[in-house]
Design a protein around this motif. Sequence first.
Motif, PDB file in Angstrom:
ATOM      1  N   GLY A 159       0.845  -1.241   0.168  1.00 23.69           N
ATOM      2  CA  GLY A 159      -0.174   0.127   0.038  1.00 23.69           C
ATOM      3  C   GLY A 159       0.924   1.345   0.031  1.00 23.69           C
ATOM      4  N   PHE A 160       0.146   2.363   0.019  1.00 22.99           N
ATOM      5  CA  PHE A 160       0.877   3.853   0.179  1.00 22.99           C
ATOM      6  C   PHE A 160       0.830   4.591   1.292  1.00 22.99           C
ATOM      7  N   ASP A 161       0.092   4.139   2.433  1.00 18.63           N
ATOM      8  CA  ASP A 161      -0.047   4.921   3.568  1.00 18.63           C
ATOM      9  C   ASP A 161       0.675   4.696   4.702  1.00 18.63           C
ATOM     10  N   MET A 162       1.517   3.596   4.506  1.00 15.48           N
ATOM     11  CA  MET A 162       2.295   3.163   5.891  1.00 15.48           C
ATOM     12  C   MET A 162       3.452   4.136   6.017  1.00 15.48           C
ATOM     13  N   ARG A 163       3.765   4.448   7.172  1.00 17.05           N
ATOM     14  CA  ARG A 163       4.884   5.270   7.440  1.00 17.05           C
ATOM     15  C   ARG A 163       5.870   4.543   8.410  1.00 17.05           C
ATOM     16  N   PRO A 164       6.844   3.635   7.719  1.00 18.25           N
ATOM     17  CA  PRO A 164       7.756   3.000   8.435  1.00 18.25           C
ATOM     18  C   PRO A 164       8.840   3.669   9.197  1.00 18.25           C
ATOM     19  N   SER A 165       9.558   3.184  10.096  1.00 17.08           N
ATOM     20  CA  SER A 165      10.422   3.640  10.741  1.00 17.08           C
ATOM     21  C   SER A 165      12.077   3.512   9.741  1.00 17.08           C
ATOM     22  N   GLN A 166      12.716   4.633   9.882  1.00 20.42           N
ATOM     23  CA  GLN A 166      13.897   4.530   8.897  1.00 20.42           C
ATOM     24  C   GLN A 166      14.758   3.178   9.474  1.00 20.42           C
ATOM     25  N   PHE A 167      14.682   3.091  10.779  1.00 24.24           N
ATOM     26  CA  PHE A 167      15.423   1.795  11.087  1.00 24.24           C
ATOM     27  C   PHE A 167      14.703   0.448  10.454  1.00 24.24           C
ATOM     28  N   ASP A 168      13.447   0.475  10.112  1.00 24.86           N
ATOM     29  CA  ASP A 168      13.067  -0.940   9.559  1.00 24.86           C
ATOM     30  C   ASP A 168      13.402  -0.968   8.023  1.00 24.86           C
ATOM     31  N   VAL A 169      13.269   0.245   7.361  1.00 23.40           N
ATOM     32  CA  VAL A 169      13.686   0.430   5.882  1.00 23.40           C
ATOM     33  C   VAL A 169      15.359   0.112   5.842  1.00 23.40           C
ATOM     34  N   LEU A 170      16.130   0.852   6.850  1.00 19.36           N
ATOM     35  CA  LEU A 170      17.497   0.416   6.722  1.00 19.36           C
ATOM     36  C   LEU A 170      17.898  -1.070   6.752  1.00 19.36           C
ATOM     37  N   HIS A 171      17.228  -1.749   7.719  1.00 18.86           N
ATOM     38  CA  HIS A 171      17.448  -2.878   7.887  1.00 18.86           C
ATOM     39  C   HIS A 171      17.144  -4.074   6.955  1.00 18.86           C
ATOM     40  N   ALA A 172      16.078  -3.798   6.089  1.00 22.09           N
ATOM     41  CA  ALA A 172      15.474  -4.539   5.279  1.00 22.09           C
ATOM     42  C   ALA A 172      16.660  -4.327   4.111  1.00 22.09           C
ATOM     43  N   LEU A 173      17.006  -3.033   3.645  1.00 24.45           N
ATOM     44  CA  LEU A 173      17.856  -2.764   2.759  1.00 24.45           C
ATOM     45  C   LEU A 173      19.319  -3.651   2.779  1.00 24.45           C
ATOM     46  N   ARG A 174      19.674  -3.481   4.238  1.00 21.73           N
ATOM     47  CA  ARG A 174      20.980  -4.314   4.392  1.00 21.73           C
ATOM     48  C   ARG A 174      20.902  -5.549   4.158  1.00 21.73           C
ATOM     49  N   LYS A 175      19.783  -6.220   4.027  1.00 22.81           N
ATOM     50  CA  LYS A 175      19.794  -7.519   3.868  1.00 22.81           C
ATOM     51  C   LYS A 175      20.168  -7.893   2.459  1.00 22.81           C
ATOM     52  N   VAL A 176      19.865  -6.907   1.344  1.00 19.38           N
ATOM     53  CA  VAL A 176      20.056  -7.352   0.199  1.00 19.38           C
ATOM     54  C   VAL A 176      21.001  -6.766  -0.533  1.00 19.38           C
ATOM     55  N   VAL A 177      21.796  -5.554  -0.199  1.00 22.14           N
ATOM     56  CA  VAL A 177      22.573  -4.853  -0.613  1.00 22.14           C
ATOM     57  C   VAL A 177      24.023  -5.817  -0.628  1.00 22.14           C
ATOM     58  N   THR A 178      24.928  -5.529  -1.688  1.00 19.22           N
ATOM     59  CA  THR A 178      26.267  -6.294  -1.813  1.00 19.22           C
ATOM     60  C   THR A 178      26.970  -5.789  -0.745  1.00 19.22           C
ATOM     61  N   ASP A 179      27.270  -4.505  -0.281  1.00 24.85           N
ATOM     62  CA  ASP A 179      28.281  -3.954   0.618  1.00 24.85           C
ATOM     63  C   ASP A 179      27.273  -3.025   2.011  1.00 24.85           C
ATOM     64  N   PRO A 180      26.717  -3.952   2.710  1.00 21.64           N
ATOM     65  CA  PRO A 180      25.826  -3.235   3.654  1.00 21.64           C
ATOM     66  C   PRO A 180      26.483  -1.937   4.312  1.00 21.64           C
TER      67      PRO A 180
ATOM     68  N   THR B  24      13.359   5.962  -2.237  1.00 21.76           N
ATOM     69  CA  THR B  24      14.536   5.328  -2.229  1.00 21.76           C
ATOM     70  C   THR B  24      14.333   4.002  -2.818  1.00 21.76           C
ATOM     71  N   ALA B  25      15.665   3.805  -3.465  1.00 21.88           N
ATOM     72  CA  ALA B  25      15.220   2.257  -4.511  1.00 21.88           C
ATOM     73  C   ALA B  25      16.517   1.705  -4.415  1.00 21.88           C
ATOM     74  N   VAL B  26      16.923   0.487  -4.597  1.00 25.22           N
ATOM     75  CA  VAL B  26      17.801  -0.384  -4.972  1.00 25.22           C
ATOM     76  C   VAL B  26      17.947  -0.723  -6.496  1.00 25.22           C
ATOM     77  N   GLN B  27      18.944  -0.986  -7.061  1.00 26.00           N
ATOM     78  CA  GLN B  27      18.975  -1.339  -8.380  1.00 26.00           C
ATOM     79  C   GLN B  27      20.314  -2.472  -8.387  1.00 26.00           C
ATOM     80  N   VAL B  28      20.147  -3.386  -9.306  1.00 24.46           N
ATOM     81  CA  VAL B  28      21.179  -4.329  -9.735  1.00 24.46           C
ATOM     82  C   VAL B  28      21.904  -3.880 -11.040  1.00 24.46           C
TER      83      VAL B  28
END
Length: 437
Positions: free
Chosen positions: A277-298, A325-329
Amino acid sequence: MGAKLECHLEIYADAGWRDCAIVTVDDPRAGGVRGRATFEYELDYVFSAGPAPAPVSLVLPVNTELRQTEHWPSFLYDLVPQGNGRKYLLGQLRLADDAAADFALICAGAFNPIGCIRVREAVAYFEQHAGRHAASNVEHGLTLAQILDRGEPFVERMLVHSMLAAGTTGIQGAAPKFLLTQDRAGLWHADGALPDAEAANHVIVKLPRGKAEADRKVLRNEAAYMRVARELGLRTAGEITLHGDMLFIPRFDRTVSGGSVLRHHQESAASIAGIVGFDMRPSQFDVLHALRKVVTDPQAETLEFLKRDVLNLAMRNTDNHARNTAVQVRDGVVRLTPLFDFAPMYLDPEGIARASRWYHPQGGNELQHWRNVLAALDVGDAERAALREGLAAFAEEVARLDAVMHAAGVEDDIVTYLRPSIAGQLRQLQELGVAHG
């Protein structure tokens, strides 16, 4: 309860589009948050010969698992048309603007989205739409002057070959946007109307969000803001140019090479974090934690993420939601995309508040000092020290902001308004260095 519906996903690989996965939703009218769904990769795709097949989402590895969830897969919301493209399609489909329309919008509008994933049903819808109009409306390119004048050729192209052909439905955000592709002769075409072999350049063209002077002021300064970010060492791509009230933004999800177009996987942080959805306001900690799981160099990407938020706070870019904010390969490396949608959004007449904030992972209170944010990060002591050192060093760049903004063309009254917030960020970063010097 409505009937189950499917959408078939295609991925761009090996210089062509391939069937790759199926999403089935139990009740499209329920919307993504409350709607059960099933996701599965096509067996022919899972067991295809050659290199390992790429996933449609970095959190959905390619395998034979039948995934059943209580909500739609979060990556689908990167494909839901928003803004003017959504309004256009709602009119075409004669639907009310609510969550019950989202699946139909995906199946009609996700034929040419950002990244390398599209929906087969949307491609068929577009081809049917384009087939109703004369080919002469789309086969000739436009000059830059014709685009800027918004004369009859441009208006006819956008309305007849449509916002669909311009790809507007595949770009999210409130500001009117459309996609253009430049051919080798320098003429511009609606993206999707020009064969890849003839493409030389791809851009997003953004117009002001509204008709107020403040909307035009935000757009005028976005190019300058990006120049500031590049000067301060953040990851950026290409040169944004302003022509009248049109901002031409180079696309970085595509690369033109050797007469072909490479489409790179691009996925929002919201999708990575499982936000539906489009209405959620996540914590930056949650967003960063998720990103760190997929990026090559956390560690490197965490520092980049933190620096971007320092500038968001210093330069009052309040529109920092998780889809900005987005990631790419690229070449097998997963990292944050170049910075985008970075502008003085505090000026927006709608009063856009900062969407994603640093809420403590345990206590839930908002943290407003980088010292406390670093202490709460779920990282080892050595990495925490390195991040602290990186932010403390960034103080030298933030200290130059006043001069850099003037040189980049940020308007004088904006520079004056930002001085207190810049000073606050600078003080915090300098304290990091003093405390551990």
